[in-house]
Design a protein around this motif. Sequence first.
Motif, PDB file in Angstrom:
ATOM      1  N   ARG A  95       0.947  -1.265   0.048  1.00 32.57           N
ATOM      2  CA  ARG A  95       0.113   0.041   0.172  1.00 32.57           C
ATOM      3  C   ARG A  95       0.858   1.260  -0.120  1.00 32.57           C
ATOM      4  NH1 ARG A  95      -3.246  -1.394   4.956  1.00 32.57           N
ATOM      5  NH2 ARG A  95      -2.627  -3.462   4.331  1.00 32.57           N
ATOM      6  N   ALA A  98      -0.799   5.316   3.599  1.00 26.23           N
ATOM      7  CA  ALA A  98      -1.154   4.736   4.786  1.00 26.23           C
ATOM      8  C   ALA A  98      -0.793   5.556   5.987  1.00 26.23           C
ATOM      9  CB  ALA A  98      -0.464   3.251   5.152  1.00 26.23           C
ATOM     10  N   GLY A 112      -4.882   3.197   3.864  1.00 24.48           N
ATOM     11  CA  GLY A 112      -4.138   3.306   2.526  1.00 24.48           C
ATOM     12  C   GLY A 112      -4.624   2.946   1.434  1.00 24.48           C
ATOM     13  N   TYR A 113      -4.080   2.770   0.469  1.00 23.16           N
ATOM     14  CA  TYR A 113      -4.460   2.223  -1.071  1.00 23.16           C
ATOM     15  C   TYR A 113      -3.545   1.269  -1.673  1.00 23.16           C
ATOM     16  CZ  TYR A 113      -6.259   3.282  -5.863  1.00 23.16           C
ATOM     17  OH  TYR A 113      -6.789   3.063  -6.966  1.00 23.16           O
ATOM     18  N   LYS A 118      -9.342   1.062  -1.299  1.00 21.75           N
ATOM     19  CA  LYS A 118      -9.019   1.795  -0.212  1.00 21.75           C
ATOM     20  C   LYS A 118      -9.024   0.690   0.872  1.00 21.75           C
ATOM     21  CE  LYS A 118     -11.145   5.708  -2.183  1.00 21.75           C
ATOM     22  NZ  LYS A 118     -11.709   5.131  -3.343  1.00 21.75           N
ATOM     23  N   TYR A 144      -7.449   6.621   2.375  1.00 19.78           N
ATOM     24  CA  TYR A 144      -6.084   7.076   2.310  1.00 19.78           C
ATOM     25  C   TYR A 144      -5.829   8.631   2.495  1.00 19.78           C
ATOM     26  CZ  TYR A 144      -6.866   8.561  -2.588  1.00 19.78           C
ATOM     27  OH  TYR A 144      -7.464   9.231  -3.551  1.00 19.78           O
TER      28      TYR A 144
END
Length: 337
Positions: A95, A98, A112-113, A118, A144
């Motif tokens: 990720r 974050a 996060g992503y 997501k 995120y």
Amino acid sequence: MENKKTNYLILLFFPVIFLMVSSCIDDDDEITMGDWVKMSDFDGVPRSSAVGFAIGDYGYVGTGYDGKDRLSDFWEYNVEKNWWIQKADLPGNPRNGAVGFSANGKGYIGTGYDGSTKLKDFYEFDPENNIWERKADFPGSARYGAVGFGVQNKGYIGTGYDDNYLKDFYEFDPKTGEWTQIISIGGSKRRYATAFTIYDKAYVVSGIDNASYLTDFWMYDPTTGEWERKNDITNKSDESFDDEYVGISRISGVGFSLNGKGYLTLGSSSSVMSNTWEYDPASDLWEKKTDFEGAARTEAVGFSVGEYGYIVSGRSGSYYLYDIWRFDPYSAYSDEY
């Protein structure tokens, strides 16, 4: 007649000397305090949008994006020896964007992503045993670009983006493993804000909302459970103290604290930034310090250990970085690093 002419020339010469001396004194007075020193490069791949925090005498950096892939590796920095050691990877999806913080002797990473989704999962790192443990998911929406901080042995996550700009906040108790929603931060919703803690209070500054770079500044007191608005970070009052408040607002900046003061550096506004500001909670005022001496950048991470602050990684345009710099706010600027 000749003597009068000589005396006249001498009188003219003394003001010139006085002006030259005065000029030198003024220049000395304008020397900006704060010195940056380049340290041993980060051993991991270059990255942006990572997380960083300190536990005891060690700094930690992990996750992020290297321009191609999201990352889950995690690294420990020995500030005394000036070297890096790779630790156990963060479980779950790699990720960027974050949140990371330390509380009660442990490290925490969540949200996060991962490139398509997501996230809201949340993990605890035990530095003594080099072990990650999944804890209860973050109770807010997956997001995120949030901020997090640890204060009074508890952790906090709030703001960010979940397809909507956010201002909610949640408290995590490491002793019970439970989350509790607290009062939302005042003012605007925001993402890509910056947080730092000074003693037993936390501060959240800047960020973006509806394409506007925010200038409101907030302090959270966990003893009362309330947010207090502090002086804005722009020239807004009729007083002289904020006349030089130019270029403080930003997104994706780095915050850390040293010796009872907070620091904000890097990030971006209309372009990537390198200016550095010091916040004094006693006066509720900001003072400009020496600009960051590496390449201007955004989406870097930072932490403080002992008497120094540290900046790691980041991005300048499409160029991803892996250098680390140490900041001493009490040394005068030196161009040798």
